[in-house]
Design a protein around this motif. Structure first.
Motif, PDB file in Angstrom:
ATOM      1  N   LEU A  37      53.304 -25.050   8.694  1.00 14.95           N
ATOM      2  CA  LEU A  37      53.183 -25.843   7.029  1.00 14.95           C
ATOM      3  C   LEU A  37      53.456 -27.586   7.224  1.00 14.95           C
ATOM      4  O   LEU A  37      53.700 -27.443   6.026  1.00 14.95           O
ATOM      5  CB  LEU A  37      53.894 -25.341   6.432  1.00 14.95           C
ATOM      6  N   GLN A  70      43.717 -27.855   6.576  1.00 15.83           N
ATOM      7  CA  GLN A  70      45.193 -27.724   6.663  1.00 15.83           C
ATOM      8  C   GLN A  70      45.643 -29.122   6.159  1.00 15.83           C
ATOM      9  O   GLN A  70      46.368 -29.660   5.290  1.00 15.83           O
ATOM     10  CB  GLN A  70      45.292 -27.519   8.124  1.00 15.83           C
ATOM     11  N   LEU A  71      44.604 -30.199   6.342  1.00 18.79           N
ATOM     12  CA  LEU A  71      44.748 -31.743   5.980  1.00 18.79           C
ATOM     13  C   LEU A  71      44.902 -31.666   4.633  1.00 18.79           C
ATOM     14  O   LEU A  71      45.501 -32.670   3.692  1.00 18.79           O
ATOM     15  CB  LEU A  71      43.507 -32.295   6.085  1.00 18.79           C
ATOM     16  N   GLU A  72      43.673 -31.268   4.134  1.00 16.58           N
ATOM     17  CA  GLU A  72      43.975 -31.215   2.462  1.00 16.58           C
ATOM     18  C   GLU A  72      45.394 -30.893   2.246  1.00 16.58           C
ATOM     19  O   GLU A  72      46.204 -30.975   0.762  1.00 16.58           O
ATOM     20  CB  GLU A  72      42.710 -30.211   1.484  1.00 16.58           C
ATOM     21  N   GLU A  92      48.463 -23.794  -6.855  1.00 14.59           N
ATOM     22  CA  GLU A  92      47.673 -25.201  -7.117  1.00 14.59           C
ATOM     23  C   GLU A  92      47.914 -25.474  -8.747  1.00 14.59           C
ATOM     24  O   GLU A  92      46.611 -26.504  -8.527  1.00 14.59           O
ATOM     25  CB  GLU A  92      45.928 -23.987  -7.865  1.00 14.59           C
ATOM     26  N   ALA A  93      49.356 -26.011  -9.015  1.00 17.59           N
ATOM     27  CA  ALA A  93      49.646 -26.716 -10.527  1.00 17.59           C
ATOM     28  C   ALA A  93      49.406 -28.619  -9.434  1.00 17.59           C
ATOM     29  O   ALA A  93      49.643 -28.463  -8.163  1.00 17.59           O
ATOM     30  CB  ALA A  93      50.692 -26.265 -10.498  1.00 17.59           C
ATOM     31  N   ASP A  94      49.317 -29.174  -9.973  1.00 17.65           N
ATOM     32  CA  ASP A  94      49.092 -30.321 -10.040  1.00 17.65           C
ATOM     33  C   ASP A  94      50.294 -30.722  -9.650  1.00 17.65           C
ATOM     34  O   ASP A  94      51.603 -30.869 -10.423  1.00 17.65           O
ATOM     35  CB  ASP A  94      48.900 -31.611 -11.031  1.00 17.65           C
ATOM     36  N   LEU A 123      48.546 -30.702   3.603  1.00 15.22           N
ATOM     37  CA  LEU A 123      49.565 -31.623   3.518  1.00 15.22           C
ATOM     38  C   LEU A 123      49.573 -33.261   2.570  1.00 15.22           C
ATOM     39  O   LEU A 123      50.668 -33.165   2.451  1.00 15.22           O
ATOM     40  CB  LEU A 123      49.091 -32.340   5.080  1.00 15.22           C
ATOM     41  N   LYS A 124      48.111 -33.250   2.489  1.00 15.13           N
ATOM     42  CA  LYS A 124      48.077 -34.037   1.904  1.00 15.13           C
ATOM     43  C   LYS A 124      48.041 -34.231  -0.131  1.00 15.13           C
ATOM     44  O   LYS A 124      48.284 -35.218  -0.477  1.00 15.13           O
ATOM     45  CB  LYS A 124      46.628 -35.163   2.034  1.00 15.13           C
ATOM     46  N   ALA A 125      47.903 -33.016  -0.302  1.00 22.12           N
ATOM     47  CA  ALA A 125      47.972 -32.625  -1.514  1.00 22.12           C
ATOM     48  C   ALA A 125      48.579 -32.331  -2.700  1.00 22.12           C
ATOM     49  O   ALA A 125      48.782 -31.914  -3.700  1.00 22.12           O
ATOM     50  CB  ALA A 125      46.676 -32.523  -2.141  1.00 22.12           C
TER      51      ALA A 125
END
Lengths: 230, 230
Positions: free
Chosen positions: A185, A142-144, A224-226, A146-148
DNA sequence: CTTGCAACATGACAATAGTCAAGTTGAAGC
DNA sequence: GCTTCAACTTGACTATTGTCATGTTGCAAG
């Protein structure tokens, strides 16, 4: 008080499924079985933990209230999942509150019982660590996210998790209402609405609590796209 | 290989401090002691866990790489803190990578040793759960912060955690470089710079890696205020 | 059936954070 | 001492998200 069907579900839970049957029987026979109505509180933040909780049916949310009253949903659990393991064994206060978000059935295993069984058989400790690790892992994920990821990407992943099939296209029901999905989310309901609108462009149609995904691969690519190259 | 001073630090770690001395001695004598240079990898995501890690000196970051290469910092550990407990005991792959962010000393406790000791004394399981719970708790806190606070508020909390004194004003050194602080707080370095600028208004001065907080209460109020009413 | 309410959608606007680009600065290596 | 580079700062611009306001809809209580 417990139906056999409920016991069967409990036996399949992540927490209990890898334990020897003999221990599971002991735990089931001493467990407390309860029903909760939608909106009912299961425990409150800062309350002292006295049991481990296993969801048998329905949905339960864990959330934190910030000093200002803002609610942050930490996780949402359903049938077969358990929570409160690490807390119950340490007699420390819960860092979160738990509330039924639909009518649900929950089994409570008193922590002293778990502790005493653990002294007999260390295998129990490993089982508990297993469930705890799963939570840890999901919090890290979840952290990932939210951050990315952007909001719309998080929604895309949420939908992908709902359709376990690797099929080309699929239809799923949203498991709980959109306000809760938004909280889970990390966004406001308005933003969730807009995220759904954006996903139309990658072949997602939302009607009520019913979602149609025309192409799973396309959605996965989007998720998964940037964020910068969208 | 281990200096007595290092052993003393290890004994005070959250993981070991509540264990009987006899067990601690066993663990210390079988542990692997290593130094890492700044930037060196300790383990990689997806690698199988074979040990629990205790930081004796320096700083270590845990982070996740998203498929696109974006890095999300999950936690940063220093002297006396441990990580990898829940993973090591289950022979599952690490969900994160670990890297030394300064020169540092790390003690590795082989997980088979921990498992066998755990079979003798279930108290060890409780100790491990204790550390694991602490991580769980800190991840939950991070999630709440990300979801309910603005960037500047997260920076304010970060600073408050650095000054343990309840004093009126205080000065602290930033423990690692600002790029990492930004990552840890889920923002870009540029945003961190701007957050620091904003904090000037509540009596925070940053010079290099040195921070002066003129009024802790004022900063705390700022950190906990509702983002909407700022 | 109707009233009322909560969930949801949408538009306009403000706040916040990311991106890109152009400087500074300080420390390490030559 | 000088060079060089990475860390850091700042500004301008854009994108994303939250906020507020308004309107729709479906369900449930009466």
């Amino acid at each position: 008080m417990a139906h056999e069907a409920q016991k069967a579900i409990a036996r399949q839970s992540l927490l209990l499924k890898s334990l020897p049957n003999q221990h599971v029987d002991t735990l089931l026979s001493h467990a407390i079985w309860r029903s909760y109505d939608r909106g009912e509180t299961i425990f409150l933040q800062e309350e002292e933990a006295k049991a481990v909780h296993v969801v048998l049916a329905g949905w339960v949310k864990l959330f934190r209230m910030s000093p200002t009253g803002a609610e942050a949903v930490v996780s949402v659990f359903t049938r077969g999942e358990s929570f409160g393991e690490a807390v119950a064994l340490r007699n420390v206060p819960y860092p979160v509150s738990a509330e039924a978000v639909s009518a649900c059935e929950v089994m409570h295993i008193p922590s002293p019982l778990l502790l005493s069984l653990m002294k007999e058989d260390p295998e129990i400790g490993v089982s508990i660590l297993a469930s705890t690790f799963t939570h840890l892992h999901s919090l890290v994920a979840q952290l990932e996210q939210l951050k990315a990821q952007t909001g719309a990407q998080r929604v895309a992943e949420f939908l992908l998790n709902l359709c376990d099939t690797a099929d080309d296209g699929c239809e799923v029901e949203l498991p709980y209402d959109k306000m809760l999905i938004a909280g889970r989310l990390g966004m406001k309901p308005e933003s969730l609405s807009r995220a759904f609108s954006r996903l139309k462009a990658v072949g997602v149609k939302i009607n009520r609590n019913h979602a149609v995904i025309s192409n799973i691969e396309r959605l996965r690519d989007y998720a998964e796209a940037d964020p910068s190259e969208k």
